[in-house]
Scaffold this motif. Structure first.
Motif, PDB file in Angstrom:
ATOM      1  N   ARG A 110       0.933  -1.119   0.051  1.00 49.88           N
ATOM      2  CA  ARG A 110      -0.105  -0.053   0.039  1.00 49.88           C
ATOM      3  C   ARG A 110       0.897   1.246  -0.107  1.00 49.88           C
ATOM      4  NH1 ARG A 110      -0.627  -2.012   5.231  1.00 49.88           N
ATOM      5  NH2 ARG A 110      -0.046  -0.709   6.809  1.00 49.88           N
ATOM      6  N   ASP A 111       1.990   1.084   0.244  1.00 47.98           N
ATOM      7  CA  ASP A 111       3.175   2.222   0.499  1.00 47.98           C
ATOM      8  C   ASP A 111       3.753   2.540  -1.152  1.00 47.98           C
ATOM      9  OD1 ASP A 111       2.711   2.834   3.184  1.00 47.98           O
ATOM     10  OD2 ASP A 111       4.033   1.299   3.669  1.00 47.98           O
ATOM     11  N   ILE A 112       3.446   1.501  -1.947  1.00 48.00           N
ATOM     12  CA  ILE A 112       4.046   1.717  -3.245  1.00 48.00           C
ATOM     13  C   ILE A 112       3.241   2.882  -3.972  1.00 48.00           C
ATOM     14  CG2 ILE A 112       4.490   0.498  -5.695  1.00 48.00           C
ATOM     15  CD1 ILE A 112       4.726  -2.127  -3.936  1.00 48.00           C
ATOM     16  N   PRO A 113       3.866   3.845  -4.741  1.00 44.87           N
ATOM     17  CA  PRO A 113       2.953   4.783  -5.226  1.00 44.87           C
ATOM     18  C   PRO A 113       2.180   4.224  -6.508  1.00 44.87           C
ATOM     19  CG  PRO A 113       5.175   5.680  -5.266  1.00 44.87           C
ATOM     20  CD  PRO A 113       5.271   4.091  -4.816  1.00 44.87           C
ATOM     21  N   ASP A 114       0.919   4.895  -6.657  1.00 42.23           N
ATOM     22  CA  ASP A 114       0.066   4.509  -7.677  1.00 42.23           C
ATOM     23  C   ASP A 114       0.661   4.306  -9.173  1.00 42.23           C
ATOM     24  OD1 ASP A 114      -2.049   3.950  -5.916  1.00 42.23           O
ATOM     25  OD2 ASP A 114      -2.930   6.119  -6.322  1.00 42.23           O
ATOM     26  N   ALA A 115       1.732   5.416  -9.516  1.00 41.51           N
ATOM     27  CA  ALA A 115       2.270   5.318 -10.544  1.00 41.51           C
ATOM     28  C   ALA A 115       3.211   3.986 -10.931  1.00 41.51           C
ATOM     29  CB  ALA A 115       3.193   6.646 -10.885  1.00 41.51           C
ATOM     30  N   VAL A 116       3.681   3.782  -9.890  1.00 35.43           N
ATOM     31  CA  VAL A 116       4.775   2.562  -9.749  1.00 35.43           C
ATOM     32  C   VAL A 116       3.824   1.207  -9.864  1.00 35.43           C
ATOM     33  CG1 VAL A 116       6.431   1.282  -8.479  1.00 35.43           C
ATOM     34  CG2 VAL A 116       6.627   3.803  -8.427  1.00 35.43           C
ATOM     35  N   LYS A 117       2.796   1.311  -9.105  1.00 37.04           N
ATOM     36  CA  LYS A 117       1.870  -0.070  -9.152  1.00 37.04           C
ATOM     37  C   LYS A 117       1.276  -0.240 -10.586  1.00 37.04           C
ATOM     38  CE  LYS A 117       0.212   0.195  -4.449  1.00 37.04           C
ATOM     39  NZ  LYS A 117      -1.048   0.523  -3.771  1.00 37.04           N
ATOM     40  N   LEU A 154      11.365 -12.141  -9.883  1.00 34.28           N
ATOM     41  CA  LEU A 154      12.624 -11.084 -10.495  1.00 34.28           C
ATOM     42  C   LEU A 154      12.516  -9.756  -9.370  1.00 34.28           C
ATOM     43  CD1 LEU A 154      10.796 -10.441 -13.938  1.00 34.28           C
ATOM     44  CD2 LEU A 154      12.895 -11.488 -13.573  1.00 34.28           C
ATOM     45  N   LYS A 155      13.571  -9.078  -9.558  1.00 31.67           N
ATOM     46  CA  LYS A 155      13.767  -7.835  -8.939  1.00 31.67           C
ATOM     47  C   LYS A 155      13.790  -6.894  -9.879  1.00 31.67           C
ATOM     48  CE  LYS A 155      18.075  -7.170  -7.168  1.00 31.67           C
ATOM     49  NZ  LYS A 155      19.094  -6.788  -6.060  1.00 31.67           N
ATOM     50  N   THR A 156      12.882  -5.848  -9.531  1.00 27.80           N
ATOM     51  CA  THR A 156      12.714  -4.949 -10.769  1.00 27.80           C
ATOM     52  C   THR A 156      12.748  -3.515  -9.837  1.00 27.80           C
ATOM     53  OG1 THR A 156      10.231  -4.535 -10.240  1.00 27.80           O
ATOM     54  CG2 THR A 156      10.954  -6.228 -11.863  1.00 27.80           C
ATOM     55  N   PHE A 157      13.293  -2.546 -10.773  1.00 28.73           N
ATOM     56  CA  PHE A 157      13.460  -1.202 -10.509  1.00 28.73           C
ATOM     57  C   PHE A 157      12.737  -0.082 -11.250  1.00 28.73           C
ATOM     58  CE2 PHE A 157      17.179  -3.937  -9.597  1.00 28.73           C
ATOM     59  CZ  PHE A 157      17.657  -3.534  -8.459  1.00 28.73           C
ATOM     60  N   PHE A 158      12.157   0.803 -10.491  1.00 28.56           N
ATOM     61  CA  PHE A 158      11.191   1.967 -10.894  1.00 28.56           C
ATOM     62  C   PHE A 158      11.674   3.110 -10.362  1.00 28.56           C
ATOM     63  CE2 PHE A 158       8.860  -2.022 -11.969  1.00 28.56           C
ATOM     64  CZ  PHE A 158       8.425  -1.678 -13.203  1.00 28.56           C
ATOM     65  N   THR A 159      11.322   4.302 -11.112  1.00 27.26           N
ATOM     66  CA  THR A 159      11.416   5.744 -10.615  1.00 27.26           C
ATOM     67  C   THR A 159      10.429   5.933  -9.538  1.00 27.26           C
ATOM     68  OG1 THR A 159      10.175   6.791 -12.356  1.00 27.26           O
ATOM     69  CG2 THR A 159      12.902   6.431 -12.604  1.00 27.26           C
ATOM     70  N   ASP A 160      10.250   7.019  -8.889  1.00 23.53           N
ATOM     71  CA  ASP A 160       9.149   7.338  -8.121  1.00 23.53           C
ATOM     72  C   ASP A 160       7.820   7.551  -9.074  1.00 23.53           C
ATOM     73  OD1 ASP A 160      10.341   9.711  -8.769  1.00 23.53           O
ATOM     74  OD2 ASP A 160      10.348  10.785  -6.986  1.00 23.53           O
ATOM     75  N   ARG A 161       8.141   7.977 -10.151  1.00 21.25           N
ATOM     76  CA  ARG A 161       7.220   8.423 -11.178  1.00 21.25           C
ATOM     77  C   ARG A 161       6.603   7.178 -12.126  1.00 21.25           C
ATOM     78  NH1 ARG A 161      11.059  11.321 -11.369  1.00 21.25           N
ATOM     79  NH2 ARG A 161      12.124  10.582 -13.391  1.00 21.25           N
ATOM     80  N   GLY A 162       7.197   5.875 -11.629  1.00 20.29           N
ATOM     81  CA  GLY A 162       6.699   4.647 -12.280  1.00 20.29           C
ATOM     82  C   GLY A 162       7.372   4.491 -13.740  1.00 20.29           C
ATOM     83  N   GLU A 163       8.478   5.162 -13.864  1.00 18.78           N
ATOM     84  CA  GLU A 163       9.384   4.861 -15.021  1.00 18.78           C
ATOM     85  C   GLU A 163      10.051   3.660 -14.797  1.00 18.78           C
ATOM     86  OE1 GLU A 163      11.213   8.496 -15.188  1.00 18.78           O
ATOM     87  OE2 GLU A 163       9.503   9.454 -16.217  1.00 18.78           O
ATOM     88  N   PHE A 164      10.100   2.607 -15.890  1.00 18.66           N
ATOM     89  CA  PHE A 164      10.998   1.181 -15.497  1.00 18.66           C
ATOM     90  C   PHE A 164      12.404   1.597 -15.744  1.00 18.66           C
ATOM     91  CE2 PHE A 164      13.085  -2.330 -17.823  1.00 18.66           C
ATOM     92  CZ  PHE A 164      12.779  -3.328 -16.645  1.00 18.66           C
ATOM     93  N   ILE A 165      13.279   1.011 -14.704  1.00 20.49           N
ATOM     94  CA  ILE A 165      14.751   1.236 -15.105  1.00 20.49           C
ATOM     95  C   ILE A 165      15.263   0.054 -15.217  1.00 20.49           C
ATOM     96  CG2 ILE A 165      16.752   1.911 -13.623  1.00 20.49           C
ATOM     97  CD1 ILE A 165      14.789   3.186 -11.801  1.00 20.49           C
ATOM     98  N   SER A 166      15.064  -1.029 -14.612  1.00 23.93           N
ATOM     99  CA  SER A 166      15.729  -2.493 -14.948  1.00 23.93           C
ATOM    100  C   SER A 166      15.086  -3.501 -14.236  1.00 23.93           C
ATOM    101  CB  SER A 166      17.242  -2.227 -14.712  1.00 23.93           C
ATOM    102  OG  SER A 166      17.578  -2.375 -13.324  1.00 23.93           O
ATOM    103  N   GLU A 167      15.532  -4.659 -14.695  1.00 28.54           N
ATOM    104  CA  GLU A 167      14.967  -5.992 -13.771  1.00 28.54           C
ATOM    105  C   GLU A 167      16.305  -7.013 -13.628  1.00 28.54           C
ATOM    106  OE1 GLU A 167      13.059  -8.967 -16.903  1.00 28.54           O
ATOM    107  OE2 GLU A 167      11.678  -7.399 -16.483  1.00 28.54           O
ATOM    108  N   THR A 168      16.367  -7.857 -12.965  1.00 27.98           N
ATOM    109  CA  THR A 168      17.089  -8.825 -12.718  1.00 27.98           C
ATOM    110  C   THR A 168      16.493  -9.948 -12.040  1.00 27.98           C
ATOM    111  OG1 THR A 168      17.959  -7.957 -10.543  1.00 27.98           O
ATOM    112  CG2 THR A 168      19.323  -7.295 -12.460  1.00 27.98           C
TER     113      THR A 168
END
Length: 171
Positions: A110-117, A154-168
């Motif tokens: 619930r703490d994940i920003p809506d844009a990231v979700k 998977l471990k994924t990475f996103f900006t606080d604006r929901g932009e995808f960065i990477s996955e491993t």
């Protein structure tokens, strides 16, 4: 200044919210240099230590006065404290001068920003969010979202604006 900092930190650690503006994160390094330092940190092997140098320990105790179950590791130039404060798991990364470079906090879904979700759900249909962390430096906030589907992780990475960065693959 100290009472204001403690008030801000107690507010932050009472909830799971974490904003770079609420923490005394180091601005001594320009963003590119800090990114380079963090890449160096991520590429190193950790060594357990009982406690860091006194300068680092003093700053840590000032920043996180209610920290419990503290484990320290060193990564050459860096000191990492893995601890719990107010039932929240936190990792704080310091340089040898006691500058707080990065903070990583476990957060709930619930703490994940809506844009990231929204980005996670659009990019990874059918995957389930297993765990999440919020990583802050003085310059940016990122989210590590751990996903699970059919035995894969998977471990994924996103900006606080929901932009995808990477996955491993998750380790």
């Amino acid at each position: 200044m100290k009472p204001i900092l403690l008030l801000i930190l107690s507010f932050f650690f009472g909830s799971a919210a974490l904003n770079a503006q609420q923490l005394p994160l180091a601005t001594e390094y320009p963003k590119k240099q800090l990114d380079s330092l963090l890449n160096r940190y991520y590429s190193q092997e950790a060594n357990d230590i009982n406690q860091p140098p006194q300068t680092v320990l003093n700053r840590f105790q000032e920043h996180f006065p209610k920290a419990r179950e503290i484990d320290w590791e060193t990564y050459d130039y860096f000191y990492e404290a893995d601890f719990e404060q107010n039932n929240v798991d936190i990792v704080a990364l310091y340089d040898s001068k006691g500058n707080l470079l990065m903070c990583l906090v476990d957060i709930t879904n619930r703490d994940i920003p809506d844009a990231v979700k929204k980005s996670v759900n659009n990019r990874y249909k059918g995957w389930r969010i297993d765990d999440a962390e919020k990583m802050c430096t003085a310059y940016e906030t990122q989210y590590r979202i751990y996903l699970e589907k059919s035995g894969k992780e998977l471990k994924t990475f996103f900006t606080d604006r929901g932009e995808f960065i990477s996955e491993t693959p998750r380790n």
